[in-house]
Design a protein around this motif. Structure first.
Motif, mmCIF file in Angstrom:
data_model
loop_
_atom_site.group_PDB
_atom_site.id
_atom_site.type_symbol
_atom_site.label_atom_id
_atom_site.label_comp_id
_atom_site.label_asym_id
_atom_site.label_seq_id
_atom_site.Cartn_x
_atom_site.Cartn_y
_atom_site.Cartn_z
ATOM 1 N N GLY A 145 72.466 -2.662 -37.257
ATOM 2 C CA GLY A 145 72.755 -1.501 -38.081
ATOM 3 C C GLY A 145 74.068 -0.808 -37.798
ATOM 4 O O GLY A 145 74.184 0.413 -37.946
ATOM 5 N N ILE A 146 75.097 -1.594 -37.395
ATOM 6 C CA ILE A 146 76.391 -0.979 -37.095
ATOM 7 C C ILE A 146 77.043 -0.464 -38.383
ATOM 8 O O ILE A 146 77.184 -1.193 -39.358
ATOM 9 C CB ILE A 146 77.335 -1.973 -36.394
ATOM 10 C CG1 ILE A 146 76.825 -2.300 -34.998
ATOM 11 C CG2 ILE A 146 78.758 -1.411 -36.312
ATOM 12 C CD1 ILE A 146 76.885 -1.148 -34.017
ATOM 13 N N ASP A 148 79.223 -1.329 -42.978
ATOM 14 C CA ASP A 148 78.084 -0.714 -43.652
ATOM 15 C C ASP A 148 76.775 -1.408 -43.259
ATOM 16 O O ASP A 148 76.384 -2.416 -43.850
ATOM 17 C CB ASP A 148 78.302 -0.777 -45.169
ATOM 18 C CG ASP A 148 77.251 -0.001 -45.949
ATOM 19 O OD1 ASP A 148 76.446 0.718 -45.316
ATOM 20 O OD2 ASP A 148 77.235 -0.123 -47.186
ATOM 21 N N ASP A 149 76.133 -0.896 -42.206
ATOM 22 C CA ASP A 149 74.797 -1.345 -41.806
ATOM 23 C C ASP A 149 74.745 -2.857 -41.530
ATOM 24 O O ASP A 149 73.936 -3.585 -42.095
ATOM 25 C CB ASP A 149 73.779 -0.978 -42.891
ATOM 26 C CG ASP A 149 72.335 -1.102 -42.409
ATOM 27 O OD1 ASP A 149 72.105 -0.964 -41.186
ATOM 28 O OD2 ASP A 149 71.456 -1.366 -43.245
ATOM 29 N N ASP A 152 79.400 4.937 -35.961
ATOM 30 C CA ASP A 152 78.670 6.117 -36.413
ATOM 31 C C ASP A 152 77.170 5.932 -36.197
ATOM 32 O O ASP A 152 76.452 6.873 -35.856
ATOM 33 C CB ASP A 152 78.944 6.375 -37.898
ATOM 34 C CG ASP A 152 80.408 6.683 -38.171
ATOM 35 O OD1 ASP A 152 81.072 7.256 -37.271
ATOM 36 O OD2 ASP A 152 80.889 6.341 -39.263
ATOM 37 N N ARG A 153 76.722 4.688 -36.405
ATOM 38 C CA ARG A 153 75.312 4.351 -36.204
ATOM 39 C C ARG A 153 75.222 2.914 -35.714
ATOM 40 O O ARG A 153 76.140 2.131 -35.892
ATOM 41 C CB ARG A 153 74.524 4.474 -37.524
ATOM 42 C CG ARG A 153 74.368 5.887 -38.048
ATOM 43 C CD ARG A 153 73.554 5.920 -39.338
ATOM 44 N NE ARG A 153 74.161 5.124 -40.388
ATOM 45 C CZ ARG A 153 75.184 5.521 -41.128
ATOM 46 N NH1 ARG A 153 75.737 6.713 -40.918
ATOM 47 N NH2 ARG A 153 75.669 4.748 -42.071
ATOM 48 N N GLY A 154 74.071 2.591 -35.126
ATOM 49 C CA GLY A 154 73.805 1.216 -34.744
ATOM 50 C C GLY A 154 73.901 0.974 -33.250
ATOM 51 O O GLY A 154 74.382 1.827 -32.491
ATOM 52 N N THR A 155 73.433 -0.190 -32.846
ATOM 53 C CA THR A 155 73.415 -0.560 -31.431
ATOM 54 C C THR A 155 73.875 -2.000 -31.251
ATOM 55 O O THR A 155 73.801 -2.812 -32.176
ATOM 56 C CB THR A 155 71.998 -0.437 -30.842
ATOM 57 O OG1 THR A 155 71.115 -1.326 -31.558
ATOM 58 C CG2 THR A 155 71.477 0.991 -30.934
ATOM 59 N N VAL A 193 74.983 -2.138 -24.817
ATOM 60 C CA VAL A 193 76.377 -2.109 -24.368
ATOM 61 C C VAL A 193 77.240 -1.181 -25.217
ATOM 62 O O VAL A 193 78.445 -1.104 -25.020
ATOM 63 C CB VAL A 193 77.005 -3.524 -24.363
ATOM 64 C CG1 VAL A 193 76.247 -4.430 -23.412
ATOM 65 C CG2 VAL A 193 77.042 -4.118 -25.771
ATOM 66 N N SER A 194 76.623 -0.478 -26.156
ATOM 67 C CA SER A 194 77.393 0.419 -27.020
ATOM 68 C C SER A 194 78.160 1.431 -26.175
ATOM 69 O O SER A 194 77.621 2.028 -25.237
ATOM 70 C CB SER A 194 76.462 1.152 -27.985
ATOM 71 O OG SER A 194 75.726 0.220 -28.761
#
Length: 250
Positions: free
Chosen positions: A12-13, A24-25, A60-63, A71-72
Motif C-alpha cells: 500500500g505504498i 498510488d497504493d 504518505d502511507r504503506g509499509t 524497514v520503512s
C-alpha cells in the motif's frame, strides 16, 4: 500463487506531491533469487517508489518489510546491514579515488564498528575481497585508475561492484543500462545473471531499455500513473494490450 516466502513485501505504498499522486497504493512481493523488473513510462512513479522503499523519501502511507522486518524510514546504512544493496541512477563513485579504493570504501561502510575502523587496518582487511569483486566485474585492467577518468559505462560497473561488496541478499538497481554502450551492456547483463545464479541474490531492476529488461528479468511489474497495471513474465508483458497501449506502443 508463489509458495515461497517473500524476501521483500511492499504494501500500500502511496506518495503524493501536492495534487499529483506519484505512487498510488502499490503492493507487491519480491521472491528469493528472482530478477524482478519494474518498468513504465516517464513519470509513472518508478523512482519515487524506489526512494520510498529505501527511505530516501517518506511514504504518505504503506509499509515495506524485508525478511519479515519493517524497514520503512530506516537509514541506508541500516538497510545495508539488513542485506539490502542499491545502485543509483546518478553514480555514487568517488571520482578522485582509484577503482580499488572506491570498492574498499563501499565495503568499509558495512564492516565492523567505528572503533575498529579508526584503529584497524586502513583497508579493514577488504583488499582481497575488493580484488575479487573487481575481477568479477572485469575491471582488473582499471584497478588503479581514478574512477573519474573512466567512461560512464565503466563507472556504472564500478558502481555495481560497490553495491555488491557487502554481500547483499537483495539489490535494487536503478536504470543500470542507462548511458551504457551495447558491448558493455551485454557484459553487465551477463555479470548480473551470473551473480544471481552463483549467489541466489535477488534483484529489483528499474529500467527503460526494454531489450535489456526483457532478457534479464524473470518477472516484470508495469507502472503507469503511479499504479500497477500489469504483472507477469516478459512474454506476458509483451503481449498485454494494456501495457502496449500505455507504454510499449504499436
Amino acid at each position: 500463487m508463489n509458495a515461497l516466502t517473500p524476501v521483500m513485501s511492499v504494501r500500500g505504498i502511496s506518495k503524493q506531491f501536492d495534487a499529483i499522486k506519484a505512487v498510488d497504493d502499490v503492493s507487491f512481493d519480491v521472491y528469493p533469487g528472482e530478477i524482478l523488473g519494474l518498468i513504465g513510462p516517464n513519470g509513472s512513479g518508478k523512482s519515487t517508489l524506489f526512494n520510498c522503499i529505501l527511505g530516501q523519501l517518506a511514504a504518505d502511507r504503506g509499509t515495506v518489510e524485508v525478511g519479515g522486518q519493517a524497514v520503512s524510514n530506516k537509514r541506508s546504512c541500516d538497510l545495508s546491514k539488513l542485506g539490502i544493496g542499491r545502485t543509483f541512477q546518478q553514480l555514487s563513485v568517488f571520482p578522485e579515488m582509484t577503482v580499488l579504493d572506491n570498492i574498499i570504501v563501499a565495503g568499509q561502510e558495512h564492516e565492523g564498528t567505528m572503533i575498529s575502523r579508526l584503529f584497524g587496518a586502513p583497508d579493514a582487511g577488504l583488499t582481497e575481497q575488493a580484488e575479487q569483486m573487481i575481477a568479477f566485474f572485469r575491471l582488473s585492467h582499471l584497478r588503479d585508475e581514478q574512477a573519474g577518468s573512466l567512461s560512464y559505462g565503466q563507472q556504472k560497473l564500478v558502481d555495481a561492484a560497490m553495491a555488491f561488496m557487502a554481500g547483499p541478499n537483495i539489490v535494487l538497481l536503478d536504470e543500470p543500462a542507462g548511458g551504457v554502450n551495447l558491448t558493455m551492456l551485454a557484459g553487465l547483463k551477463e555479470r548480473l545473471i551470473s551473480y544471481n545464479r552463483e549467489h541466489a541474490t535477488t534483484f529489483v531492476v528499474i529500467e527503460h531499455n526494454m531489450e535489456f529488461v526483457m532478457s534479464l528479468c524473470t518477472r516484470i511489474i508495469v507502472l503507469a500513473e503511479g499504479a500497477i497495471i500489469a504483472e507477469g513474465t516478459p512474454d506476458q508483458i509483451r503481449s498485454n494490450q494494456m501495457v502496449i497501449d500505455a507504454y510499449l506502443g504499436g
